[in-house]
Motif scaffolding. Structure first.
Motif, PDB file in Angstrom:
ATOM      1  N   ILE A  91       0.850  -1.155  -0.253  1.00 42.00           N
ATOM      2  CA  ILE A  91      -0.026  -0.055   0.151  1.00 42.00           C
ATOM      3  C   ILE A  91       0.884   1.299  -0.103  1.00 42.00           C
ATOM      4  O   ILE A  91       0.437   2.225  -0.558  1.00 42.00           O
ATOM      5  CB  ILE A  91      -1.007  -0.022   1.099  1.00 42.00           C
ATOM      6  N   PHE A  92       2.261   1.099   0.506  1.00 41.86           N
ATOM      7  CA  PHE A  92       2.969   2.238   0.569  1.00 41.86           C
ATOM      8  C   PHE A  92       3.488   2.690  -0.731  1.00 41.86           C
ATOM      9  O   PHE A  92       4.117   3.808  -0.874  1.00 41.86           O
ATOM     10  CB  PHE A  92       4.081   2.192   1.593  1.00 41.86           C
ATOM     11  N   ARG A  93       3.717   1.724  -1.712  1.00 38.54           N
ATOM     12  CA  ARG A  93       3.937   2.129  -3.026  1.00 38.54           C
ATOM     13  C   ARG A  93       5.643   2.658  -2.776  1.00 38.54           C
ATOM     14  O   ARG A  93       6.053   3.586  -3.491  1.00 38.54           O
ATOM     15  CB  ARG A  93       3.419   3.147  -3.820  1.00 38.54           C
TER      16      ARG A  93
ATOM     17  N   HIS B 276      -6.379  10.035  10.308  1.00 39.23           N
ATOM     18  CA  HIS B 276      -7.463   9.304  10.447  1.00 39.23           C
ATOM     19  C   HIS B 276      -7.443   8.230  11.565  1.00 39.23           C
ATOM     20  O   HIS B 276      -8.226   8.028  12.503  1.00 39.23           O
ATOM     21  CB  HIS B 276      -7.374   8.332   9.187  1.00 39.23           C
ATOM     22  N   VAL B 277      -6.233   7.695  11.874  1.00 38.26           N
ATOM     23  CA  VAL B 277      -6.160   6.719  13.092  1.00 38.26           C
ATOM     24  C   VAL B 277      -6.242   7.658  14.154  1.00 38.26           C
ATOM     25  O   VAL B 277      -6.610   7.154  15.425  1.00 38.26           O
ATOM     26  CB  VAL B 277      -4.640   5.999  13.086  1.00 38.26           C
ATOM     27  N   ALA B 278      -5.694   8.904  14.337  1.00 37.98           N
ATOM     28  CA  ALA B 278      -5.760   9.679  15.302  1.00 37.98           C
ATOM     29  C   ALA B 278      -6.997  10.350  15.862  1.00 37.98           C
ATOM     30  O   ALA B 278      -7.326  10.712  17.085  1.00 37.98           O
ATOM     31  CB  ALA B 278      -4.740  10.930  15.318  1.00 37.98           C
ATOM     32  N   GLY B 279      -7.958  10.120  14.795  1.00 37.16           N
ATOM     33  CA  GLY B 279      -9.296  10.675  15.106  1.00 37.16           C
ATOM     34  C   GLY B 279      -9.961  11.597  14.338  1.00 37.16           C
ATOM     35  O   GLY B 279     -11.110  12.167  14.474  1.00 37.16           O
TER      36      GLY B 279
ATOM     37  N   SER C 176      -6.660   7.592   0.701  1.00 35.46           N
ATOM     38  CA  SER C 176      -6.442   6.424  -0.202  1.00 35.46           C
ATOM     39  C   SER C 176      -6.198   5.364   0.762  1.00 35.46           C
ATOM     40  O   SER C 176      -6.635   4.184   0.346  1.00 35.46           O
ATOM     41  CB  SER C 176      -5.442   6.720  -1.224  1.00 35.46           C
ATOM     42  N   TRP C 177      -5.511   5.373   1.905  1.00 36.15           N
ATOM     43  CA  TRP C 177      -4.988   4.029   2.475  1.00 36.15           C
ATOM     44  C   TRP C 177      -6.198   3.348   3.202  1.00 36.15           C
ATOM     45  O   TRP C 177      -6.097   2.261   3.551  1.00 36.15           O
ATOM     46  CB  TRP C 177      -3.902   4.246   3.628  1.00 36.15           C
ATOM     47  N   TRP C 178      -7.249   4.063   3.402  1.00 37.24           N
ATOM     48  CA  TRP C 178      -8.422   3.479   3.986  1.00 37.24           C
ATOM     49  C   TRP C 178      -9.724   3.439   2.938  1.00 37.24           C
ATOM     50  O   TRP C 178     -10.755   3.110   3.525  1.00 37.24           O
ATOM     51  CB  TRP C 178      -8.959   3.951   5.412  1.00 37.24           C
ATOM     52  N   GLY C 179      -9.561   3.920   1.492  1.00 37.33           N
ATOM     53  CA  GLY C 179     -10.266   3.668   0.790  1.00 37.33           C
ATOM     54  C   GLY C 179     -11.398   4.853   0.734  1.00 37.33           C
ATOM     55  O   GLY C 179     -12.425   4.734   0.236  1.00 37.33           O
TER      56      GLY C 179
END
Length: 364
Positions: free
Chosen positions: A13-15, A170-173, A184-187
């Motif tokens: 995913i990181f290309r 995104h992970v941080a909220g 892009s990494w979670w669509g």
């Protein structure tokens, strides 16, 4: 608290520019020379490398750092092909979104040092950048007391950092990000508002620009309109609400820090009147409510930081969501890596010692 991820991201995913990383293109030259020397001398010390940082923070970039090790550790064979070193290493690591303490070990790498000596710059830089974003976003999320945070720093930094920064936010909220790359990494998809430039393109008519935008994109996104183009946010918010009706999700206040909104001209003297200030938000809220538009949200943006959000929240200012930009990419969260064991014996520099962490998980 950040959301701890359960499954690690696939390295694909990181290309990553794998060939260049393997050659040391992005590494401090002395690490590249070290790898070359160890290989030339046929010297293969079995080491334990330990990675940490010095703040109360949130761990970001660990899956990307692991991907660097998985795809780029190894050596060039006699025929010029790459011989992977991953299976000869043992890596233990925390997870994305883990809360971390000062000097807590977040990852260890054990194995032949010549297989990964050239990668230190890359994986440390990855951890530093992503953890900085994650810590900053978490701080504003906590300051907002559950209200939505929109991640809007894309225009303040180089475009190449967007994908990983968006994931960390995104992970941080963060509820939304502004570019498709960030999502892009979670669509996901980027979100936004009717911009000033589109309003200008329709002759400075916010209502016309908003109506055209809403007619086309209503159903695909929450329609939010900037209402400060004419520096009269109360009037413009009411006009947009009347024109768009149920298509309007929210209005965004973004008054320049050098201007006083028209609605405040008769009230100046008892508070700082410039920019998006508490009194302006209150006036917009009251006007919308009195006109029957109780469901229209107010998004505040323009120079917001965690400290400023805490101030608004402590006063009960009726903001529904905050757009935060450049403050989320400022600061530092540096990581350090040390060889602390060689062949199982302590060999760290003075002041650095092996600090095992029972929270670490073996990476497959």
């Amino acid at each position: 608290m950040a959301t701890q991820t359960q499954a690690r991201l696939d390295p694909a995913i990181f290309r990553l520019p794998v060939d260049r990383i393997r050659r040391g293109y992005y590494s401090d030259a002395y690490f590249v020379y070290t790898k070359q020397l160890l290989e030339a001398e046929d010297h293969h010390p079995h080491v334990t490398m330990q990675v940490f940082q010095k703040r109360d923070s949130v761990l970001g970039g660990i899956d990307e750092a692991i991907a660097v090790l998985k795809l780029c550790s190894g050596r060039e064979g006699d025929d010029g092909t790459w011989v992977s070193g991953w299976n000869d290493l043992e890596v233990l690591a925390l997870r994305e979104g883990d809360q971390i303490a000062p000097h807590e070990t977040v990852m260890t790498i054990e194995g032949d040092y010549s297989l990964f000596a050239h990668l230190e710059t890359v994986y440390l830089g990855t951890l530093a950048r992503r953890s900085l974003i994650m810590r900053n976003v978490l701080e504003v999320v906590q300051a907002a007391r559950g209200k939505q945070i929109f991640f809007f720093p894309a225009r303040h930094d180089h475009w190449l950092v967007q994908t990983g920064d968006g994931w960390s936010a995104h992970v941080a909220g963060a509820i939304g990000v502004s570019t498709d790359a960030q999502a892009s990494w979670w669509g996901g998809r980027g979100i936004g508002t009717v911009p000033h430039a589109l309003i200008a393109a329709y002759g400075g008519d916010t209502v016309t620009a908003a109506r055209v935008f809403a007619d086309r994109y209503h159903g695909e996104m929450n329609i939010t309109v900037l209402v400060d183009f004419e520096n009269d946010s109360v009037r413009t918010a009411l006009e947009v609400a009347e024109a768009l009706g149920p298509k309007l999700w929210g209005v965004r206040l973004d008054t320049s820090e050098d201007l006083v909104d028209h609605s405040l001209w008769t009230e100046m003297g008892g508070f700082k009147p410039t920019g998006v200030n508490p009194r302006l938000v209150e006036k917009v809220r009251v006007a919308l409510d009195e006109a029957g538009y109780l469901d229209i949200r107010i998004v505040a943006s323009g120079g917001f930081t965690a400290e400023r959000i805490r101030e608004f929240e402590s006063k009960g200012i009726p903001v529904d969501a905050y757009g935060v930009g450049s403050s989320l990419i400022r600061g530092d969260n540096d990581f350090t890596a040390d060889v602390v064991l060689v062949d199982g014996h302590p060999r760290g520099k003075v002041g650095r010692r092996y600090s095992p962490n029972p929270r670490l998980e073996k990476v497959e």
